[in-house]
Design an enzyme around this catalytic site. Structure first.
Site, PDB file in Angstrom:
ATOM      1  N   ASP A  50     -14.909 -11.678  -8.060  1.00  0.00           N
ATOM      2  CA  ASP A  50     -15.424 -11.843  -6.703  1.00  0.00           C
ATOM      3  C   ASP A  50     -16.375 -10.699  -6.359  1.00  0.00           C
ATOM      4  OD1 ASP A  50     -13.585  -9.827  -6.548  1.00  0.00           O
ATOM      5  OD2 ASP A  50     -12.411 -10.689  -4.928  1.00  0.00           O
ATOM      6  N   GLU A  52     -17.196  -7.683  -3.675  1.00  0.00           N
ATOM      7  CA  GLU A  52     -16.554  -6.843  -2.658  1.00  0.00           C
ATOM      8  C   GLU A  52     -17.575  -5.840  -2.129  1.00  0.00           C
ATOM      9  OE1 GLU A  52     -12.023  -6.505  -4.230  1.00  0.00           O
ATOM     10  OE2 GLU A  52     -13.570  -5.770  -5.597  1.00  0.00           O
ATOM     11  N   GLU A 145      15.679   3.504  -4.342  1.00  0.00           N
ATOM     12  CA  GLU A 145      16.092   2.152  -3.934  1.00  0.00           C
ATOM     13  C   GLU A 145      16.239   1.243  -5.149  1.00  0.00           C
ATOM     14  OE1 GLU A 145      14.396  -1.611  -1.312  1.00  0.00           O
ATOM     15  OE2 GLU A 145      13.683   0.418  -0.881  1.00  0.00           O
ATOM     16  N   LYS A 149      19.537  -0.872  -6.590  1.00  0.00           N
ATOM     17  CA  LYS A 149      19.559  -2.313  -6.848  1.00  0.00           C
ATOM     18  C   LYS A 149      20.018  -2.590  -8.279  1.00  0.00           C
ATOM     19  CE  LYS A 149      15.865  -3.563  -3.567  1.00  0.00           C
ATOM     20  NZ  LYS A 149      16.694  -4.410  -2.696  1.00  0.00           N
TER      21      LYS A 149
END
Length: 253
Positions: A50, A52, A145, A149
């Protein structure tokens, strides 16, 4: 049929210049600079990439962007004030290695006062202490974290989340290394391969990345063992470099 369809680099640059001319026609003297970023600026764009574009415009209350397709190709045009984009370029967060390469590789289309080279210089001048803070935040907000988990899954499941968790482990680990080296990654597709090129890494990082990049994530016990080993090595590596997890029994405000 809507694309994307193959577009050459030359055609892509012609489209970008046409968009820039329309911006100049609409905003006139308020435009400070216009440049392309991403793969087009790096000259690594492929036939389906694309377009940008960054537009620096005076007197903007708030930045905004447009994304659209013309059928064969897609474009994204960001509008920012000079103050806002400088603030963004000099802010270091946990994803800095992935998000901030755009400020170092802008290819000017219209830049009469050399705004983009000045922006690159400001982005390059951020003190290392800011990067250290970002690493410490990543250790707490992401890695701590994730290991929680992982340990929960080991006890109660579901093991179906382990492949995604392994990818999160590897990606967050790569971000830590990017911050440690003050190096940004070329694209999201290159995060793990480029992180492997760093010399100073925790033990087990290479094994974790190779596991994720291979796509061989069907063995729960292998994922658990590799991630656990990487976490232990990461803690040792962090202490060696002065990246400490701050512990507190009270709310830190």
């Amino acid at each position: 049929m809507i694309g994307p369809k193959k577009v050459t680099r030359e055609e892509r640059m012609e489209i970008a210049c046409s968009i820039a001319n329309q911006v100049l026609e609409r905003y006139g003297s308020k435009v400070q600079a216009i440049g392309v970023y991403g793969s087009l600026a790096r000259k690594t764009d492929g036939p389906f990439s694309d377009i940008e574009i960054k537009c620096i415009v005076d007197s903007l209350d708030e930045g905004f962007s447009y994304e659209w397709t013309a059928g064969d190709w897609k474009a994204e045009v960001n509008f920012d004030s000079a103050e806002d984009i400088i603030e963004d370029a000099t802010t270091v967060d946990e994803e800095w290695p992935l998000t901030h390469g755009q400020f170092f590789n802008i290819l000017p289309i219209y830049d009469p006062n050399d705004f983009f080279p000045e922006l690159k210089a400001k982005a390059s001048s951020v003190d290392y202490s800011i990067f250290k803070e970002a690493i410490c935040r990543t250790l707490v907000e992401e890695m701590y974290e994730y290991i929680g988990k992982l340990k929960n899954i080991e006890i109660q499941g579901p093991q179906t989340f382990l492949p995604i968790l392994a990818m999160k482990f590897a990606t967050a680990g790569a971000m830590i290394l990017g911050l440690h080296n003050k190096q940004f990654f070329t694209t999201s597709a290159q995060v793990l391969p480029e992180a492997l090129s760093f010399i100073d890494k925790p033990e087990g990082f290479d094994v974790l990345c190779e596991l994720v990049m291979s796509g061989n994530l069907s063995d729960p016990q292998q994922i658990l063992a590799i991630c656990e080993n990487y976490w232990d090595s990461l803690l040792k590596w962090s202490v060696q470099h002065g990246y400490h997890i701050e512990c507190s029994t009270v709310i830190p405000w």
